[in-house]
Scaffold this motif. Structure first.
Motif, PDB file in Angstrom:
ATOM      1  N   MET A   1       0.370  -1.151   0.143  1.00 20.61           N
ATOM      2  CA  MET A   1      -0.332  -0.301  -0.057  1.00 20.61           C
ATOM      3  C   MET A   1       0.968   1.248   0.083  1.00 20.61           C
ATOM      4  O   MET A   1       1.826   1.330   0.472  1.00 20.61           O
ATOM      5  CB  MET A   1      -1.130  -0.074   1.337  1.00 20.61           C
ATOM      6  CG  MET A   1      -2.074  -0.700   1.242  1.00 20.61           C
ATOM      7  SD  MET A   1      -2.887  -1.173   2.470  1.00 20.61           S
ATOM      8  CE  MET A   1      -3.373   0.289   2.752  1.00 20.61           C
ATOM      9  N   GLU A   2       0.490   2.453  -0.761  1.00 17.62           N
ATOM     10  CA  GLU A   2       1.388   3.389  -0.681  1.00 17.62           C
ATOM     11  C   GLU A   2       0.346   4.294   0.191  1.00 17.62           C
ATOM     12  O   GLU A   2      -0.469   4.645   0.493  1.00 17.62           O
ATOM     13  CB  GLU A   2       1.119   4.135  -2.265  1.00 17.62           C
ATOM     14  CG  GLU A   2       2.046   3.420  -2.821  1.00 17.62           C
ATOM     15  CD  GLU A   2       2.051   3.980  -4.838  1.00 17.62           C
ATOM     16  OE1 GLU A   2       2.018   5.664  -4.451  1.00 17.62           O
ATOM     17  OE2 GLU A   2       2.252   3.737  -5.581  1.00 17.62           O
ATOM     18  N   PHE A   3       1.774   5.143   1.071  1.00 12.76           N
ATOM     19  CA  PHE A   3       0.940   6.020   1.762  1.00 12.76           C
ATOM     20  C   PHE A   3       1.743   7.846   1.516  1.00 12.76           C
ATOM     21  O   PHE A   3       2.093   7.808   0.664  1.00 12.76           O
ATOM     22  CB  PHE A   3       1.431   5.957   3.362  1.00 12.76           C
ATOM     23  CG  PHE A   3       2.922   6.640   3.326  1.00 12.76           C
ATOM     24  CD1 PHE A   3       4.054   7.750   3.378  1.00 12.76           C
ATOM     25  CD2 PHE A   3       4.225   5.186   3.454  1.00 12.76           C
ATOM     26  CE1 PHE A   3       5.218   7.752   3.850  1.00 12.76           C
ATOM     27  CE2 PHE A   3       5.031   5.174   3.715  1.00 12.76           C
ATOM     28  CZ  PHE A   3       5.915   6.500   3.395  1.00 12.76           C
ATOM     29  N   ASN A   4       0.849   8.863   1.932  1.00 15.80           N
ATOM     30  CA  ASN A   4       1.725  10.009   1.238  1.00 15.80           C
ATOM     31  C   ASN A   4       1.457  11.358   2.350  1.00 15.80           C
ATOM     32  O   ASN A   4      -0.307  11.664   2.887  1.00 15.80           O
ATOM     33  CB  ASN A   4       0.351  10.737  -0.180  1.00 15.80           C
ATOM     34  CG  ASN A   4       0.852  11.523  -0.613  1.00 15.80           C
ATOM     35  OD1 ASN A   4       1.649  13.052  -0.397  1.00 15.80           O
ATOM     36  ND2 ASN A   4       0.209  12.136  -1.772  1.00 15.80           N
ATOM     37  N   THR A  56       6.130  10.961   0.710  1.00 13.28           N
ATOM     38  CA  THR A  56       5.304   9.565  -0.631  1.00 13.28           C
ATOM     39  C   THR A  56       5.955   8.137  -0.302  1.00 13.28           C
ATOM     40  O   THR A  56       7.515   8.049  -0.037  1.00 13.28           O
ATOM     41  CB  THR A  56       5.322   9.753  -1.165  1.00 13.28           C
ATOM     42  OG1 THR A  56       6.161  10.070  -2.280  1.00 13.28           O
ATOM     43  CG2 THR A  56       3.953  10.759  -1.745  1.00 13.28           C
ATOM     44  N   GLN A  58       6.023   3.178   0.639  1.00 13.04           N
ATOM     45  CA  GLN A  58       5.311   1.933   0.780  1.00 13.04           C
ATOM     46  C   GLN A  58       4.825   1.751   1.945  1.00 13.04           C
ATOM     47  O   GLN A  58       6.032   2.395   3.393  1.00 13.04           O
ATOM     48  CB  GLN A  58       5.777   1.233   0.004  1.00 13.04           C
ATOM     49  CG  GLN A  58       5.802   0.875  -1.632  1.00 13.04           C
ATOM     50  CD  GLN A  58       5.156   1.323  -1.941  1.00 13.04           C
ATOM     51  OE1 GLN A  58       4.085   0.405  -2.189  1.00 13.04           O
ATOM     52  NE2 GLN A  58       5.110   1.776  -3.345  1.00 13.04           N
ATOM     53  N   LYS A  59       3.499   1.548   2.326  1.00  8.03           N
ATOM     54  CA  LYS A  59       3.590   1.302   3.931  1.00  8.03           C
ATOM     55  C   LYS A  59       2.913  -0.308   3.936  1.00  8.03           C
ATOM     56  O   LYS A  59       2.329  -1.212   2.777  1.00  8.03           O
ATOM     57  CB  LYS A  59       2.122   1.868   4.799  1.00  8.03           C
ATOM     58  CG  LYS A  59       1.769   1.290   5.328  1.00  8.03           C
ATOM     59  CD  LYS A  59       0.241   2.319   5.432  1.00  8.03           C
ATOM     60  CE  LYS A  59      -0.977   2.552   4.440  1.00  8.03           C
ATOM     61  NZ  LYS A  59      -2.035   2.992   5.062  1.00  8.03           N
ATOM     62  N   LYS A  60       4.316  -0.966   4.976  1.00  8.04           N
ATOM     63  CA  LYS A  60       3.651  -2.579   5.084  1.00  8.04           C
ATOM     64  C   LYS A  60       2.946  -3.013   6.418  1.00  8.04           C
ATOM     65  O   LYS A  60       3.588  -1.908   7.226  1.00  8.04           O
ATOM     66  CB  LYS A  60       5.647  -3.078   4.801  1.00  8.04           C
ATOM     67  CG  LYS A  60       4.969  -3.518   3.278  1.00  8.04           C
ATOM     68  CD  LYS A  60       6.334  -3.914   2.818  1.00  8.04           C
ATOM     69  CE  LYS A  60       7.204  -3.831   1.783  1.00  8.04           C
ATOM     70  NZ  LYS A  60       8.517  -4.258   1.414  1.00  8.04           N
ATOM     71  N   GLN A  61       1.907  -4.060   6.396  1.00  7.73           N
ATOM     72  CA  GLN A  61       2.258  -4.091   8.005  1.00  7.73           C
ATOM     73  C   GLN A  61       2.371  -5.877   8.031  1.00  7.73           C
ATOM     74  O   GLN A  61       2.494  -6.187   7.674  1.00  7.73           O
ATOM     75  CB  GLN A  61       0.116  -3.706   7.919  1.00  7.73           C
ATOM     76  CG  GLN A  61      -0.248  -4.473   9.613  1.00  7.73           C
ATOM     77  CD  GLN A  61      -1.777  -4.547   9.686  1.00  7.73           C
ATOM     78  OE1 GLN A  61      -2.531  -4.319   7.998  1.00  7.73           O
ATOM     79  NE2 GLN A  61      -1.819  -4.848  10.790  1.00  7.73           N
ATOM     80  N   ILE A  68       3.041  -1.137  11.463  1.00  5.98           N
ATOM     81  CA  ILE A  68       2.850  -0.696   9.979  1.00  5.98           C
ATOM     82  C   ILE A  68       4.237   0.226  10.380  1.00  5.98           C
ATOM     83  O   ILE A  68       5.561   0.585  10.754  1.00  5.98           O
ATOM     84  CB  ILE A  68       2.012  -0.191  10.128  1.00  5.98           C
ATOM     85  CG1 ILE A  68       0.376  -0.245  10.551  1.00  5.98           C
ATOM     86  CG2 ILE A  68       2.376   1.136   8.171  1.00  5.98           C
ATOM     87  CD1 ILE A  68       0.038   0.297   9.262  1.00  5.98           C
ATOM     88  N   ILE A  95      -3.063  -0.276  11.888  1.00  2.72           N
ATOM     89  CA  ILE A  95      -4.346   0.268  11.366  1.00  2.72           C
ATOM     90  C   ILE A  95      -5.235   0.412  12.370  1.00  2.72           C
ATOM     91  O   ILE A  95      -4.698  -1.327  13.117  1.00  2.72           O
ATOM     92  CB  ILE A  95      -4.355   0.013  10.206  1.00  2.72           C
ATOM     93  CG1 ILE A  95      -2.990   0.135   9.092  1.00  2.72           C
ATOM     94  CG2 ILE A  95      -5.850  -0.646   9.670  1.00  2.72           C
ATOM     95  CD1 ILE A  95      -3.630  -0.309   7.820  1.00  2.72           C
ATOM     96  N   GLY A  99      -9.389   1.996   8.611  1.00  3.48           N
ATOM     97  CA  GLY A  99      -7.385   2.317   8.252  1.00  3.48           C
ATOM     98  C   GLY A  99      -6.704   3.592   8.536  1.00  3.48           C
ATOM     99  O   GLY A  99      -6.047   3.800   8.204  1.00  3.48           O
TER     100      GLY A  99
END
Length: 191
Positions: A1-4, A56, A58-61, A68, A95, A99
């Motif tokens: 998943m991307e984050f900004n 910006t 990548q988000k990994k859980q 996260i 999360i 979300g």
């Protein structure tokens, strides 16, 4: 998943002269963000506490722990520094049902102690190691750094013919053939 995300840099973790992690104060709270190798290689200017940045990545859980991990693929400066806050605390995140990334238990980011290693074997001492050691102590005291920087006398640093030898920590920078006149410059450079 991307984050900004957009926020204010609170602290920058440096390794090998390049930023490796940042703590960023966002609307979600204080987040620890690792900087990707590609971004570190390119180099980032304006990465200092107090700067407003847009990040910006990548988000990994981790599904076992629920934590996260955030890894920046782009960091853009959006303003000059607002302040120079540098807290040494980051927050682990996970999360929630919506979300969102709520703040949970804080964890301390370890700060490596400042130390000067100085060889005390006979070759280094013959070449002025004792004099360098006493000058280091004197210069640190004059600057009020004697409580923040420890001088540790060590055994051989494996450069006997190039004595006296020093290692500045946490930077891990080695100096050989250290002369008395270099001491103030080295202390200014590292501390």
């Amino acid at each position: 998943m991307e984050f900004n995300l957009t926020g204010t840099i609170q602290n920058v973790g440096i390794k090998d002269g390049r930023p490796k992690v940042i703590t960023l104060m966002t609307s979600l709270g204080l987040l620890l963000i690792k900087i990707s190798k590609q971004v570190r290689i390119i180099g980032i200017s304006d990465l200092a506490p107090g700067y407003q940045v847009k990040v910006t990545g990548q988000k990994k859980q981790d599904f076992k722990t629920g934590k996260i991990k955030l890894k920046a693929t782009q960091v853009l400066s959006s303003s000059k520094p607002i302040s120079t806050l540098t807290p040494s605390v980051s927050f682990n995140s996970q999360i929630d049902q919506d979300g969102e990334i709520p703040l949970t238990q804080p964890s301390v980011i370890p700060v490596k102690p400042a130390k000067i290693l100085i060889c005390q074997k006979s070759d280094c001492r013959k070449r002025g190691g004792d004099r360098v050691c006493s000058l280091l102590e004197k210069e640190l005291a004059q600057r009020g750094l004697e409580d923040q920087v420890t001088i540790q006398k060590t055994g051989c640093l494996k450069k006997c013919k190039s004595g006296p030898n020093l290692v500045m920590l946490p930077d891990k920078i080695h100096y050989s053939k250290v002369e008395s006149k270099q001491i103030p410059v080295l202390i200014d450079k590292h501390f």
